[in-house]
Write a protein that holds these residues in place. Sequence first.
Motif, short mmCIF file in Angstrom:
data_model
loop_
_atom_site.label_atom_id
_atom_site.label_comp_id
_atom_site.label_asym_id
_atom_site.label_seq_id
_atom_site.Cartn_x
_atom_site.Cartn_y
_atom_site.Cartn_z
N UNK A 26 -21.86 -21.09 16.25
CA UNK A 26 -22.54 -19.70 16.36
C UNK A 26 -23.90 -19.83 16.86
N UNK A 27 -24.46 -20.74 16.33
CA UNK A 27 -25.90 -21.22 16.81
C UNK A 27 -25.69 -21.57 18.46
N UNK A 28 -24.76 -22.26 18.82
CA UNK A 28 -24.66 -22.75 20.23
C UNK A 28 -24.63 -21.45 21.37
N UNK A 29 -23.81 -20.39 20.83
CA UNK A 29 -23.49 -19.06 21.35
C UNK A 29 -25.05 -18.35 21.45
N UNK A 30 -25.76 -18.32 20.38
CA UNK A 30 -26.93 -17.50 20.36
C UNK A 30 -27.82 -18.39 21.15
N UNK A 31 -28.05 -19.67 21.20
CA UNK A 31 -28.91 -20.44 22.03
C UNK A 31 -28.73 -20.14 23.45
N UNK A 32 -27.34 -19.95 23.96
CA UNK A 32 -27.00 -19.84 25.22
C UNK A 32 -27.45 -18.40 25.60
N UNK A 37 -29.23 -15.53 28.90
CA UNK A 37 -28.28 -13.93 28.91
C UNK A 37 -26.78 -14.07 28.67
N UNK A 38 -26.33 -12.61 28.76
CA UNK A 38 -24.94 -12.65 28.42
C UNK A 38 -23.96 -13.70 29.08
N UNK A 39 -23.00 -13.83 27.99
CA UNK A 39 -21.92 -14.63 28.28
C UNK A 39 -20.69 -13.75 29.20
N UNK A 40 -20.42 -14.28 30.56
CA UNK A 40 -19.53 -13.49 31.39
C UNK A 40 -18.16 -13.47 31.00
N UNK A 42 -14.34 -15.67 29.32
CA UNK A 42 -13.79 -16.77 28.60
C UNK A 42 -14.04 -18.04 29.30
N UNK A 43 -14.14 -18.45 30.63
CA UNK A 43 -14.42 -19.68 30.89
C UNK A 43 -15.78 -20.17 30.60
N UNK A 44 -16.72 -19.37 30.64
CA UNK A 44 -18.24 -19.45 30.18
C UNK A 44 -18.38 -19.86 28.86
N UNK A 45 -17.42 -19.08 27.78
CA UNK A 45 -17.45 -19.18 26.52
C UNK A 45 -16.93 -20.66 26.04
N UNK A 46 -15.73 -20.96 26.83
CA UNK A 46 -15.03 -22.20 26.61
C UNK A 46 -16.21 -23.38 26.96
N UNK A 47 -17.01 -23.22 27.75
CA UNK A 47 -17.79 -24.13 28.61
C UNK A 47 -18.96 -24.54 27.35
N UNK A 48 -19.34 -23.40 26.74
CA UNK A 48 -20.53 -23.37 25.67
C UNK A 48 -19.78 -23.91 24.49
N UNK A 49 -18.70 -23.82 24.28
CA UNK A 49 -18.00 -24.51 22.84
C UNK A 49 -17.13 -25.96 23.13
N UNK A 64 -16.50 -9.38 25.75
CA UNK A 64 -17.46 -9.91 26.39
C UNK A 64 -18.52 -8.66 26.86
N UNK A 65 -18.03 -7.61 26.68
CA UNK A 65 -19.06 -6.29 27.23
C UNK A 65 -20.09 -6.23 26.17
N UNK A 66 -21.18 -5.83 26.35
CA UNK A 66 -21.70 -5.68 27.79
C UNK A 66 -22.28 -6.83 28.16
N UNK A 67 -21.56 -7.53 29.47
CA UNK A 67 -21.86 -8.69 30.01
C UNK A 67 -23.03 -8.50 31.05
N UNK A 68 -23.29 -7.35 31.51
CA UNK A 68 -24.20 -7.23 32.86
C UNK A 68 -25.47 -6.88 32.58
N UNK A 69 -25.86 -6.85 30.88
CA UNK A 69 -27.44 -7.00 30.50
C UNK A 69 -27.48 -7.95 29.71
N UNK A 70 -28.75 -8.03 29.36
CA UNK A 70 -29.16 -9.06 28.37
C UNK A 70 -29.00 -8.55 27.15
N UNK A 71 -28.28 -9.30 26.27
CA UNK A 71 -27.91 -8.80 24.89
C UNK A 71 -29.04 -9.15 24.01
#
Length: 77
Positions: A26-32, A37-40, A42-49, A64-71
């Motif tokens: 969870x910290x890695x996801x929040x840090x990314x 910015x947003x995770x686009x 599944x491939x990007x999430x897999x790379x983070x994890x 992954x929505x909304x991926x077009x704006x900063x979360x």
Amino acid sequence: MSNRVRVNLANPAELLELPGIGPEQARAILRFRAEHGPIQDANQLAAILRAWPVADAIWDRVAFDPAETTAPEAPGA
């Protein structure tokens, strides 16, 4: 529980609802999100994890929505 977790809007507690996601992941996801910015997708999430094994069940629960704006980050994230 079949609700999807919106990974780009989720706070730490919501991320922990994903199968196989613990505090470190969870910290890695929040840090990314904070740094890049947003995770686009599944491939990007897999790379983070990539440092941890990822349960196949996670892909049915993550959105992954909304991926077009900063979360927005959760307070204290």
